[in-house]
Motif scaffolding. Structure first.
Motif: not given
Lengths: 184, 184
Positions: A72-82
Motif C-alpha cells: 500500500h505505501y509503496l504503491q507496488c504490486d504483490t509480485d514486487f513484494i514477493d
C-alpha cells in the motif's frame, strides 16, 4: 487452535494483545514510533524490512499483514513484494535499501551475524547511523513479534487478499491501540 | 567499537536507547510491565527466563545483566544461575518453571518450534494461560533485545562482578527510563 484461550476471530498478534491491554499499550506505542515515526526511511521501506524478516522467520500473519501495508505505501504490486522476499538483490530497490536488507537478514539469524563489512558497505552507499540503528531494531523487533504470534499458535486468515484489502485502512489507523478499531 | 556512534561508557542496550528517547520510553515501559508488573511468575522467575534465553542467544550483556538481577531476586549464588543455563532439568527449580523454560527454549529457536506437547505438559503441571503467554513473550522479547544489543555491536564490561554488584540497585530502579539514573 491457539495454545491459550483467546477471543475468536481476531487475527495474529491482535489476539493475545486484546487480552493484555497493559502490554498492548507500550508495545503498540513502540511499533508506532519505530514503524511510522519521523524517519529518513519511508514507512514503505520500513514495512518492507519487516515483511522480509517475517518471511525469513516464516511467520505467515506478519509476512502478509506487513507485506500488504508495504504494498500500500509503496504503491507496488504483490509480485514486487514477493520478489523482494525471494531475491531483493535482483529488484529495482535502491542500493542503500539492499544494504539494509542484508543487515536485517543477518539480525534475523542472530545479532552477532552482522559484520563490519556489511555496516561499512551500508555507510559507503549513504546509510546513516540512524538508518542502520532502525534497521537493526526493526529486524530485531520482528524476531520478537513473529515469535509471539507463532509461539502461541495464533489464528490468521489464510487468504492473502484479506491482508491486501485491509492494508489501506490499517495504514490509516496505525499501530497505537488507543485509536484503533479492528478494520474487519 | 559499536557499529554506530554511541556515547562511551554506557553498557549494552542503554547505549542505543540513550540516543533514542522516543524509542526508549515505550520499550522500557514494555520491559517494566512484562518483567516487573503484577504476575504469578515472580520477578526472579521472569529474569531467569530472560537470562536463559539470552544465554541461548549468546548475548553476553543481557545474559550477565539479567543473570545478576535474577540472582539478586532469587537470593541464590552464581553457580545456581549457571546450572540453570547449562542444564535446568537437573536443578531444584519447580516442575512448572522447567516446563516454561522448555517453551522458552523453543521460542528462542523460532515460534513454530513450540509444540502442543510442551504446552500440555506445562498446563498439566499447573501453568496458567497467562504464565504461558508471558513466557512466550519474555522469550520473544529477549530474542529482540539480544539482537538489538549484538546487532549494533554495543560495548559491555567483561567482568561478571560488574553486573552482580549493580544488580541490587538495578532491581530497585526498574526498567522505566524516566525514573532511572545509571547505577554506575
Amino acid at each position: 487452535m491457539p495454545y491459550i484461550s483467546l477471543p475468536e476471530g481476531i487475527p495474529g498478534i491482535r489476539g493475545p494483545l486484546s487480552i493484555r491491554p497493559d502490554i498492548a499499550k507500550p508495545l503498540s506505542e513502540f511499533a508506532e514510533t519505530l514503524m511510522r515515526g519521523e524517519n529518513s526511511l519511508s514507512r514503505g521501506e520500513r514495512e518492507l524490512i519487516a515483511t522480509f524478516v517475517s518471511s525469513l522467520n516464516e511467520c505467515f500473519y506478519c509476512e502478509q499483514a506487513h507485506g500488504g501495508v508495504a504494498q500500500h505505501y509503496l504503491q507496488c504490486d504483490t509480485d514486487f513484494i514477493d520478489r523482494v522476499k525471494e531475491d531483493y538483490q535482483s529488484t529495482a530497490i535502491s542500493g542503500k535499501l539492499k544494504s539494509l536488507l542484508s543487515i536485517a537478514a543477518s539480525v534475523q539469524r542472530g545479532g552477532k551475524h552482522v559484520t563490519e563489512t556489511q555496516i561499512e558497505k551500508a555507510k559507503d552507499i549513504g546509510a546513516t547511523d540512524r538508518e542502520i540503528h532502525d534497521t537493526v531494531l526493526i529486524a530485531a523487533a520482528f524476531c520478537m513479534f513473529n515469535r509471539y504470534v507463532d509461539g502461541l499458535d495464533t489464528w490468521a486468515p489464510r487468504e492473502r487478499n484479506f491482508y491486501i484489502d485491509r492494508a489501506k485502512h490499517a495504514a490509516e489507523l496505525g499501530y497505537r491501540v488507543e485509536t484503533k478499531k479492528e478494520p474487519s
